[in-house]
Design an enzyme around this catalytic site. Structure first.
Site, PDB file in Angstrom:
ATOM      1  N   LYS A   1     -27.353 -15.801  22.925  1.00  0.00           N
ATOM      2  CA  LYS A   1     -28.067 -15.172  21.811  1.00  0.00           C
ATOM      3  C   LYS A   1     -29.026 -14.075  22.255  1.00  0.00           C
ATOM      4  O   LYS A   1     -29.420 -13.236  21.449  1.00  0.00           O
ATOM      5  CB  LYS A   1     -28.799 -16.242  20.988  1.00  0.00           C
ATOM      6  CG  LYS A   1     -27.817 -17.125  20.270  1.00  0.00           C
ATOM      7  CD  LYS A   1     -28.464 -17.997  19.226  1.00  0.00           C
ATOM      8  CE  LYS A   1     -27.384 -18.747  18.455  1.00  0.00           C
ATOM      9  NZ  LYS A   1     -27.864 -19.871  17.710  1.00  0.00           N
TER      10      LYS A   1
ATOM     11  N   LYS B   1     -15.765 -21.539  17.665  1.00  0.00           N
ATOM     12  CA  LYS B   1     -16.126 -22.679  16.822  1.00  0.00           C
ATOM     13  C   LYS B   1     -16.353 -22.238  15.369  1.00  0.00           C
ATOM     14  O   LYS B   1     -16.698 -21.083  15.121  1.00  0.00           O
ATOM     15  CB  LYS B   1     -17.349 -23.414  17.384  1.00  0.00           C
ATOM     16  CG  LYS B   1     -18.690 -22.848  17.024  1.00  0.00           C
ATOM     17  CD  LYS B   1     -19.813 -23.863  17.326  1.00  0.00           C
ATOM     18  CE  LYS B   1     -21.130 -23.328  16.806  1.00  0.00           C
ATOM     19  NZ  LYS B   1     -22.248 -24.227  16.947  1.00  0.00           N
TER      20      LYS B   1
ATOM     21  N   LYS C   1     -21.771 -21.816  11.203  1.00  0.00           N
ATOM     22  CA  LYS C   1     -22.443 -21.576   9.919  1.00  0.00           C
ATOM     23  C   LYS C   1     -22.637 -20.097   9.678  1.00  0.00           C
ATOM     24  O   LYS C   1     -22.517 -19.605   8.580  1.00  0.00           O
ATOM     25  CB  LYS C   1     -23.823 -22.226   9.927  1.00  0.00           C
ATOM     26  CG  LYS C   1     -23.798 -23.704   9.785  1.00  0.00           C
ATOM     27  CD  LYS C   1     -25.210 -24.185   9.520  1.00  0.00           C
ATOM     28  CE  LYS C   1     -25.704 -25.144  10.563  1.00  0.00           C
ATOM     29  NZ  LYS C   1     -26.374 -24.555  11.683  1.00  0.00           N
TER      30      LYS C   1
HETATM   31  P1  TYM Z   1     -26.710 -26.754  14.508  1.00  0.00           P
HETATM   32  O1  TYM Z   1     -27.459 -26.647  13.236  1.00  0.00           O
HETATM   33  O2  TYM Z   1     -26.169 -25.509  15.111  1.00  0.00           O
HETATM   34  O3  TYM Z   1     -25.501 -27.735  14.307  1.00  0.00           O
HETATM   35  C1  TYM Z   1     -25.718 -29.034  13.760  1.00  0.00           C
HETATM   36  C2  TYM Z   1     -24.780 -30.059  14.398  1.00  0.00           C
HETATM   37  O4  TYM Z   1     -23.430 -29.740  14.093  1.00  0.00           O
HETATM   38  C3  TYM Z   1     -22.688 -29.592  15.295  1.00  0.00           C
HETATM   39  N1  TYM Z   1     -21.716 -28.522  15.058  1.00  0.00           N
HETATM   40  C4  TYM Z   1     -20.402 -28.705  15.170  1.00  0.00           C
HETATM   41  N2  TYM Z   1     -19.680 -29.756  15.501  1.00  0.00           N
HETATM   42  C5  TYM Z   1     -18.351 -29.622  15.503  1.00  0.00           C
HETATM   43  N3  TYM Z   1     -17.716 -28.474  15.215  1.00  0.00           N
HETATM   44  C6  TYM Z   1     -18.418 -27.362  14.889  1.00  0.00           C
HETATM   45  N4  TYM Z   1     -17.791 -26.232  14.609  1.00  0.00           N
HETATM   46  C7  TYM Z   1     -19.833 -27.440  14.842  1.00  0.00           C
HETATM   47  N5  TYM Z   1     -20.821 -26.574  14.555  1.00  0.00           N
HETATM   48  C8  TYM Z   1     -21.968 -27.254  14.704  1.00  0.00           C
HETATM   49  C9  TYM Z   1     -23.735 -29.233  16.361  1.00  0.00           C
HETATM   50  O5  TYM Z   1     -23.329 -29.562  17.651  1.00  0.00           O
HETATM   51  C10 TYM Z   1     -24.898 -30.072  15.929  1.00  0.00           C
HETATM   52  O6  TYM Z   1     -24.744 -31.400  16.366  1.00  0.00           O
HETATM   53  N6  TYM Z   1     -30.357 -27.353  17.823  1.00  0.00           N
HETATM   54  C11 TYM Z   1     -29.513 -28.045  16.857  1.00  0.00           C
HETATM   55  C12 TYM Z   1     -30.329 -28.727  15.783  1.00  0.00           C
HETATM   56  C13 TYM Z   1     -31.324 -29.655  16.335  1.00  0.00           C
HETATM   57  C14 TYM Z   1     -31.082 -30.963  16.842  1.00  0.00           C
HETATM   58  C15 TYM Z   1     -32.352 -31.444  17.257  1.00  0.00           C
HETATM   59  C16 TYM Z   1     -29.945 -31.735  16.978  1.00  0.00           C
HETATM   60  C17 TYM Z   1     -32.644 -29.421  16.439  1.00  0.00           C
HETATM   61  N7  TYM Z   1     -33.279 -30.476  16.996  1.00  0.00           N
HETATM   62  C18 TYM Z   1     -32.488 -32.730  17.823  1.00  0.00           C
HETATM   63  C19 TYM Z   1     -30.088 -33.004  17.548  1.00  0.00           C
HETATM   64  C20 TYM Z   1     -31.338 -33.463  17.960  1.00  0.00           C
HETATM   65  C21 TYM Z   1     -28.617 -27.026  16.197  1.00  0.00           C
HETATM   66  O7  TYM Z   1     -28.882 -25.866  16.188  1.00  0.00           O
HETATM   67  O8  TYM Z   1     -27.554 -27.560  15.561  1.00  0.00           O
END
Ligand code: TYM
Length: 326
Positions: free
Chosen positions: A111, A192, A195
Site C-alpha cells: 500500500k 483476491k 472490498k
Molecule cells: P479486512 O477488513 O481486510 O478483511 C476482513 C477479514 O476478511 C478476510 N478476507 C478474505 N478472506 C477470504 N477471501 C477474501 N477475498 C478476503 N478478503 C478479506 C481477511 O483476511 C480478514 O480476516 N486488519 C484486518 C481487520 C482487523 C482485524 C483485527 C482482524 C483489525 N484488527 C484483529 C482480526 C483481528 C483487515 O483489514 O481485514
C-alpha cells in the site's frame, strides 16, 4: 472457554470473500468459544475516507454481521473507535515493536508502494491490530490468509512484552480455514476478491442485487478445458467457484468435483449462482429488518460496555508493569 476475536475494516462494501473468509468461521465457532467481533473503523482511516460514507458503512457492517448469523447473545459485538483504551494500548505496544518489523509487513509494502504520501498510520496499523487482539487475551484469531502475517506480529509483540515486563498477554494464534481462505476476484481469479476492488463484475457484495450477483457468477472467468477439477494454479477460475460452492454448501472439494463430474461449466456455474443467490437473499432479508428501529443500537451498546471494561483493566495493568504510575 477459549476466546476468539476477529474484525473487519469498513472500507468498500462487505463481500462474499469476507463472508466466507471471516464471518462464516465466526458463525461456526460462536457456540464453542467466547467470541468477540468488531468493526475496525480506526483501521479504515489509515487511508482517507469520506466521513459520511464511512458512517453509513459502519452501520451497514454492524447490521450485516448480525444478518449473516452472528448472534449478539453469543458474541461481543462492538465498534472499535468506541473503545478509547485500544489506541492507548496500541501506543504502549508501539513502543515495544521494532520499526523493522512493522515495515516488513507485506500489506504495508504494497500500500505504500507508488504513494509518497502514505500515512504513519499505515505503518503502525498492525500494532493497532495487535492491541485489538491482545487487550482481551484472545486465544484464536480467525482471519483470511492475507492477515496471517499481522496476527503473527501480534504474537511476537505479546511474547516480547511478556519477556520484558512479566506475563501480561495470552499469545494468540491465527486460524485460517481450510477452504475459502482466499476467495478470488471472479474476473481475475489470480487476485483476491477485495472490498475496494475496482472490478465491479469480479466482486459480489452482500448487498448486491441477487439477479446481478447470479450474472456475475455466470460470467466468471474460467478456462478452455471442460473439467470441474480443483487446481488453483492451472485452473484458478474453476477452483475459485469450487471454493465458493464448497464453502457455502459445506461439501468438501472432492464431493463437489464428484457431484459435477459429468457436467459442463454452464451447469456448474448455474449451481454456484443459485447457492450464492440463496445466501444473499437470506442475509438481505434480515439486514432490512435490522435497519429499522433501535434494536441494533442496543445490541452494540451492550458489546462496547463489556469491551471497554476489559480493555481498561488491561491498560491499567500494562501501565503499572511499564512504570507509568505515580
Ligand atoms: P479486512 O477488513 O481486510 O478483511 C476482513 C477479514 O476478511 C478476510 N478476507 C478474505 N478472506 C477470504 N477471501 C477474501 N477475498 C478476503 N478478503 C478479506 C481477511 O483476511 C480478514 O480476516 N486488519 C484486518 C481487520 C482487523 C482485524 C483485527 C482482524 C483489525 N484488527 C484483529 C482480526 C483481528 C483487515 O483489514 O481485514
Amino acid at each position: 472457554m477459549k476466546k476468539i476475536l476477529t474484525g473487519l475494516k469498513p472500507t468498500g462494501e462487505l463481500t462474499l470473500g469476507n463472508f466466507i473468509g471471516a464471518i462464516m468461521q465466526m458463525r461456526k465457532m460462536q457456540d464453542e468459544y467466547d467470541s468477540y467481533l468488531f468493526i475496525a473503523d480506526m483501521h479504515a482511516i489509515t487511508i482517507h475516507q469520506n466521513p459520511s460514507e464511512l458512517r453509513k458503512r459502519i452501520k451497514d457492517f454492524l447490521a450485516l454481521y448480525i444478518a449473516c448469523g452472528i448472534d449478539p447473545k453469543k458474541n461481543i459485538i462492538y465498534l472499535q473507535s468506541e473503545n478509547e483504551y485500544i489506541p492507548a494500548i496500541s501506543w504502549l505496544l508501539e513502543c515495544t515493536t521494532y520499526y523493522g518489523e512493522a515495515s516488513r509487513m507485506i500489506q504495508f509494502k504494497e500500500k505504500s508502494k507508488n504513494n509518497a504520501n502514505f500515512s504513519v498510520g499505515l505503518l503502525t496499523y498492525p500494532v493497532l491490530m495487535a492491541a485489538d487482539i491482545l487487550y482481551a487475551d484472545i486465544d484464536l484469531v480467525p482471519v483470511g490468509i492475507d492477515q496471517k502475517q499481522h496476527v503473527e506480529l501480534a504474537r511476537d509483540i505479546a511474547i516480547r512484552f511478556n519477556k520484558m515486563y512479566g506475563d501480561t498477554f495470552v499469545v494468540p494464534q491465527p486460524l485460517i480455514s481450510q477452504t475459502g481462505t482466499k476467495i478470488k476476484d471472479l474476473k481475475d481469479p489470480t487476485k483476491k476478491m477485495s472490498k475496494s476492488e475496482e472490478s465491479p463484475n469480479g466482486v459480489i457484495t452482500l448487498l448486491d442485487d441477487v439477479e446481478l450477483a447470479k450474472k456475475k457468477i455466470m460470467s466468471a472467468t474460467t478456462d478452455s478445458e471442460m473439467s470441474i477439477k480443483f487446481d488453483e494454479e492451472k485452473k484458478p477460475g474453476i477452483s475459485n467457484l469450487i471454493n465458493i460452492y464448497s464453502s457455502l454448501t459445506g461439501k468438501t472439494i472432492s464431493e463437489v468435483e464428484k457431484e459435477f463430474e459429468e457436467c459442463n461449466y454452464g451447469t456448474f456455474k448455474k449451481a454456484v449462482a443459485n447457492v450464492v443467490a440463496d445466501t444473499l437473499t437470506q442475509i438481505q432479508e434480515k439486514y432490512q429488518e435490522l435497519m429499522q428501529g433501535d434494536a441494533l443500537d442496543k445490541m452494540i451498546d451492550e458489546g462496547i460496555q463489556i469491551s471497554r471494561k476489559i480493555a481498561k483493566e488491561k491498560f491499567e495493568t500494562m501501565k503499572e508493569k511499564m512504570g507509568l504510575h505515580r
